[in-house]
Design an enzyme around this catalytic site. Structure first.
Site, PDB file in Angstrom:
ATOM      1  CG  HIS A  15      -4.400  -3.339   1.900  1.00  0.00           C
ATOM      2  ND1 HIS A  15      -3.620  -2.934   2.963  1.00  0.00           N
ATOM      3  CD2 HIS A  15      -4.956  -2.212   1.382  1.00  0.00           C
ATOM      4  CE1 HIS A  15      -3.706  -1.613   3.092  1.00  0.00           C
ATOM      5  NE2 HIS A  15      -4.503  -1.153   2.143  1.00  0.00           N
ATOM      6  CB  CYS A  73      -0.985  -0.037   1.163  1.00  0.00           C
ATOM      7  SG  CYS A  73      -2.324   1.178   0.984  1.00  0.00           S
ATOM      8  CD  GLU A  92      -2.613  -6.334   4.356  1.00  0.00           C
ATOM      9  OE1 GLU A  92      -2.919  -5.136   4.450  1.00  0.00           O
ATOM     10  OE2 GLU A  92      -1.728  -6.764   3.578  1.00  0.00           O
TER      11      GLU A  92
END
Length: 219
Positions: free
Chosen positions: A199, A84, A201
């Site tokens: 992202h 990011c 995750e």
């Protein structure tokens, strides 16, 4: 045991990034360190640099935390993954508050200018972009696609939250692209550095696959 450090310099979604990396590291013989000191970053074999919030705040905190030199050393000597704003920090400059960044990959960060543009479903483009979007893996001059993609299918969906996007000066450093009002770089890479605007995750199995591939990547 090999170590990967997730850099905690006061900015970024550290808990979710660390938990995701820990999840894929469990069977890889890799110890994940939530690195709060420069020495922990220096001691790691590879480094994850997250980022969240305004670019100027991220750059200030990176310096004030004492992590700047350790991150620059990592970028020169070991695999490093930016996430990011951690990706945006790798370029030369951001238009967000006219902020100088790390200068590790030539290019700049610019804001979406999407006023008046209409999406295929008839709605207006919103800034920030928030949600899932397809990423197309790119390569140049006959080079193979980047190895961190591994077995992730081309055109897979990943989760984005951002108002600014990267414009690398050299197209060869763009290894993934997406469309949101225009085509732009969603992943960049150079030598031992790989980074994503999205992202991983928050991107389910394909995002976890990228972290797993990074742990095994030997640039």
């Amino acid at each position: 045991m090999k170590k990967v450090a997730v850099v905690d310099y006061g900015m970024g979604n550290l808990r979710s990034v660390t938990q995701a990396v820990m999840h894929v590291a469990a069977d890889a013989g890799v110890d994940v360190v939530w690195a709060r000191t420069a020495q922990e970053v220096m001691d790691a074999e590879r480094v994850v640099l997250p980022g969240q919030g305004a670019m100027r705040d991220c750059m200030r905190e990176l310096h004030d935390s004492g992590m700047f030199d350790a991150v620059m050393h990592a970028a020169a000597h070991k695999p490093l993954m930016g996430v990011c704003v951690g990706m945006q920090m790798l370029l030369d400059h951001s238009d967000e508050q006219s902020t100088a960044s790390l200068g590790l990959i030539p290019g700049k960060v610019v804001k979406f200018e999407l006023a008046g543009q209409i999406q295929p479903d008839g709605s207006r483009f919103k800034v920030p972009q928030m949600g899932w979007n397809q990423v197309w893996q790119t390569s140049h001059a006959g080079a193979p696609r980047h190895p961190v993609w591994g077995e992730v299918p081309d055109g897979s969906y990943f989760y984005f939250v951002h108002s600014y996007y990267a414009q690398p000066s050299d197209a060869r450093h763009s290894v993934g692209e997406t469309d949101y009002g225009q085509r732009f770089s969603a992943a960049i890479a150079r030598d031992n550095i790989f980074a994503t605007q999205f992202h991983p995750e928050k991107s389910a199995e394909h995002g976890l696959a990228l972290y797993r591939n990074f742990l095994h990547w030997n640039p």
